[in-house]
Design an enzyme around this catalytic site. Structure first.
Site, PDB file in Angstrom:
ATOM      1  N   LYS A   1      27.639  45.239  31.765  1.00 16.78           N
ATOM      2  CA  LYS A   1      28.518  46.328  31.310  1.00 16.78           C
ATOM      3  C   LYS A   1      27.983  46.999  30.055  1.00 16.78           C
ATOM      4  O   LYS A   1      28.252  48.170  29.818  1.00 16.78           O
ATOM      5  CB  LYS A   1      29.955  45.818  31.109  1.00 16.78           C
ATOM      6  CG  LYS A   1      30.640  45.483  32.431  1.00 16.78           C
ATOM      7  CD  LYS A   1      32.145  45.595  32.383  1.00 16.78           C
ATOM      8  CE  LYS A   1      32.714  45.393  33.785  1.00 16.78           C
ATOM      9  NZ  LYS A   1      34.167  45.453  33.840  1.00 16.78           N
TER      10      LYS A   1
ATOM     11  N   LYS B   1      27.080  44.051  43.190  1.00 15.80           N
ATOM     12  CA  LYS B   1      28.418  43.785  43.745  1.00 15.80           C
ATOM     13  C   LYS B   1      29.215  45.092  43.851  1.00 15.80           C
ATOM     14  O   LYS B   1      29.006  46.026  43.070  1.00 15.80           O
ATOM     15  CB  LYS B   1      29.166  42.745  42.906  1.00 15.80           C
ATOM     16  CG  LYS B   1      29.734  43.250  41.608  1.00 15.80           C
ATOM     17  CD  LYS B   1      30.930  42.401  41.149  1.00 15.80           C
ATOM     18  CE  LYS B   1      31.671  43.159  40.063  1.00 15.80           C
ATOM     19  NZ  LYS B   1      33.014  42.760  39.799  1.00 15.80           N
TER      20      LYS B   1
ATOM     21  N   LYS C   1      34.964  48.410  41.421  1.00 13.67           N
ATOM     22  CA  LYS C   1      35.927  49.513  41.538  1.00 13.67           C
ATOM     23  C   LYS C   1      35.610  50.660  40.590  1.00 13.67           C
ATOM     24  O   LYS C   1      36.056  51.769  40.797  1.00 13.67           O
ATOM     25  CB  LYS C   1      37.363  49.004  41.371  1.00 13.67           C
ATOM     26  CG  LYS C   1      37.750  48.587  39.968  1.00 13.67           C
ATOM     27  CD  LYS C   1      39.258  48.417  39.875  1.00 13.67           C
ATOM     28  CE  LYS C   1      39.679  46.968  39.910  1.00 13.67           C
ATOM     29  NZ  LYS C   1      39.285  46.200  38.707  1.00 13.67           N
TER      30      LYS C   1
HETATM   31  P1  ATP Z   1      35.340  46.820  37.278  1.00 13.04           P
HETATM   32  O1  ATP Z   1      34.437  47.603  38.165  1.00 13.04           O
HETATM   33  O2  ATP Z   1      36.297  47.665  36.501  1.00 13.04           O
HETATM   34  O3  ATP Z   1      34.621  45.810  36.445  1.00 13.04           O
HETATM   35  P2  ATP Z   1      35.952  45.004  39.412  1.00 13.04           P
HETATM   36  O4  ATP Z   1      35.953  45.735  40.708  1.00 13.04           O
HETATM   37  O5  ATP Z   1      34.772  44.159  39.096  1.00 13.04           O
HETATM   38  O6  ATP Z   1      36.269  46.009  38.232  1.00 13.04           O
HETATM   39  P3  ATP Z   1      38.014  43.194  38.427  1.00 13.04           P
HETATM   40  O7  ATP Z   1      39.315  43.740  38.060  1.00 13.04           O
HETATM   41  O8  ATP Z   1      37.062  42.875  37.326  1.00 13.04           O
HETATM   42  O9  ATP Z   1      37.277  44.160  39.454  1.00 13.04           O
HETATM   43  O10 ATP Z   1      38.211  41.941  39.330  1.00 13.04           O
HETATM   44  C1  ATP Z   1      39.405  41.553  39.974  1.00 13.04           C
HETATM   45  C2  ATP Z   1      39.118  40.418  40.914  1.00 13.04           C
HETATM   46  O11 ATP Z   1      38.332  40.879  42.023  1.00 13.04           O
HETATM   47  C3  ATP Z   1      38.290  39.284  40.276  1.00 13.04           C
HETATM   48  O12 ATP Z   1      38.778  38.045  40.752  1.00 13.04           O
HETATM   49  C4  ATP Z   1      36.911  39.518  40.777  1.00 13.04           C
HETATM   50  O13 ATP Z   1      36.140  38.351  40.838  1.00 13.04           O
HETATM   51  C5  ATP Z   1      37.175  40.067  42.167  1.00 13.04           C
HETATM   52  N1  ATP Z   1      36.082  40.916  42.625  1.00 13.04           N
HETATM   53  C6  ATP Z   1      35.650  42.048  42.032  1.00 13.04           C
HETATM   54  N2  ATP Z   1      34.640  42.585  42.720  1.00 13.04           N
HETATM   55  C7  ATP Z   1      34.412  41.764  43.778  1.00 13.04           C
HETATM   56  C8  ATP Z   1      33.462  41.768  44.857  1.00 13.04           C
HETATM   57  N3  ATP Z   1      32.583  42.745  44.983  1.00 13.04           N
HETATM   58  N4  ATP Z   1      33.527  40.778  45.762  1.00 13.04           N
HETATM   59  C9  ATP Z   1      34.438  39.794  45.641  1.00 13.04           C
HETATM   60  N5  ATP Z   1      35.340  39.716  44.656  1.00 13.04           N
HETATM   61  C10 ATP Z   1      35.333  40.677  43.723  1.00 13.04           C
END
Ligand code: ATP
Ligand code: LTN
Length: 328
Positions: free
Chosen positions: A113, A195, A198
């Site tokens: 990040k 990965k 969002k």
């Molecule tokens: P950001 O992009 O804002 O960092 P994010 O998509 O990584 O957000 P988080 O809110 O950080 O999402 O994560 C919420 C939950 O979703 C966490 O338990 C995280 O491990 C899970 N998660 C996020 N992305 C993935 C993915 N690509 N595959 C599986 N689990 C995920």
């Protein structure tokens, strides 16, 4: 015997993706009957990256609505918005005093990040895992359902809990993580080495839980694969492998078996079917979500009551911690 406690959070940093759903939210619903569950909208985590205030305000409640639409029940679980419980910030500060710069500097999420937010390298981004530890430890959590990307954060939470207990006497439960089998690491549709996230700026890289059916179908069709033109389930064909993982996570089948079934067929057939599988699973969620969003006062009531219940538990932990460290 008292039931075990499960806790998890999701940041309202964008529209939730199928990564969030398969890695986290869909597992929350499976725990509700056997655990005392708390799930929160982690908006205090979200501001570690710049957010538009009006948008964040809207996303707080939208994310709560997604929890409900995905099947979580405010009667069974405590559903709340993180910033409504000041205890999270209070415990975070105390835990900062037993967390080392060195261990925070090793966090891969911080490194990733930092690269993406060079113009906003704030200290909250650095201490993010301490706030996450506070979230978890406030509620005597036994189990934390998360995606694979959170491994290091769970480890540091455990280390912080153990260190605090050693220094001040038995205070915190040391939690365990729970990862889903197939859905723990869903990759970007445009770059299968990364990965799915969002907050990705490329809309084609993610499928969002609330995407319309035609959008989902289109994004799956555009997913990056390879030029081998041969169906296998292998690391060499990372894009294809990701599609099978997504397929399996939605249907419960083994991805290798799905790949066998499509052996000899073109990628187009697989993509068409996968698009339909995703649409079928997400449509009921989208429809329920739309209904819920027409009753904002109801959602606000769920958030208010959730925060009251959460604070009741959290304030006991704060009292205990404040006594241990000598504040009271
Ligand atoms: P950001 O992009 O804002 O960092 P994010 O998509 O990584 O957000 P988080 O809110 O950080 O999402 O994560 C919420 C939950 O979703 C966490 O338990 C995280 O491990 C899970 N998660 C996020 N992305 C993935 C993915 N690509 N595959 C599986 N689990 C995920
Ligand atoms: N850091 C998590 C979101 C999160 C979380 C939590 C997960 C905040 N607090 C407590 C589990 C338990 C993430 O997914 N990036």
């Amino acid at each position: 015997m008292a039931r075990k406690i499960a806790y998890s959070g999701v940041q309202p940093s964008g529209g939730l993706t199928i990564g969030n759903y398969l890695g986290a939210v869909s597992n929350f619903t499976k725990l509700e009957n056997d655990y005392d569950c708390l799930f929160n909208v982690a908006n205090m985590h979200a501001i570690t990256v710049e957010q538009d205030p009006a948008e964040l305000r809207r996303k707080n409640i939208e994310t709560l609505a997604i929890f409900l639409a995905a099947g979580l029940s405010p009667e069974k679980s405590i559903l709340f918005i993180q910033s409504d419980c000041p205890e999270h910030a209070e415990l975070c500060w105390v835990l900062n005093s037993v967390t080392y710069m060195g261990e925070l500097g090793r966090m891969t999420q911080f490194k990733d990040k930092s690269k993406k937010n060079e113009d906003n390298l704030n200290s909250a981004l650095f201490t993010y895992p301490v706030l996450m530890a506070a979230d978890i430890l406030l509620y005597n959590t036994n189990l934390v359902p998360v995606g694979d990307d959170q491994r290091q954060h769970i480890e540091i939470t455990r280390d912080i809990a153990i260190r605090f207990n050693n220094r001040y006497g038995e205070t915190f439960v040391v939690p365990e993580a729970l990862y889903s089998k197939e859905g723990a690491r869903i990759m970007s549709l445009q770059n299968p080495d990364q990965k799915m996230s969002k907050s990705d700026e490329d809309e084609n890289a993610t499928i969002r839980m609330l995407d319309e059916p035609n959008v989902i179908i289109k994004k799956v069709k555009r997913a990056v694969t390879d030029s081998l033109a041969e169906i296998n389930y292998s690391d060499e064909q990372a894009g294809l492998k990701n599609l099978f993982n997504i397929y399996g996570a939605f249907t419960g089948e083994k991805p290798e078996e799905i790949a066998n079934r499509y052996s000899g067929q073109g990628y187009g057939v697989l993509k068409n079917d996968l698009g339909e599988v995703i649409v079928e699973s997400l449509s009921p969620i989208r429809e329920t979500y739309n209904k819920l969003m027409s009753d904002i006062p109801y959602l606000e009531k769920v958030a208010r009551e959730g925060a009251e219940k959460a604070s009741k538990i959290a304030s006991k932990t704060i009292d205990k911690v404040y006594r241990k460290v000598g504040f009271r």
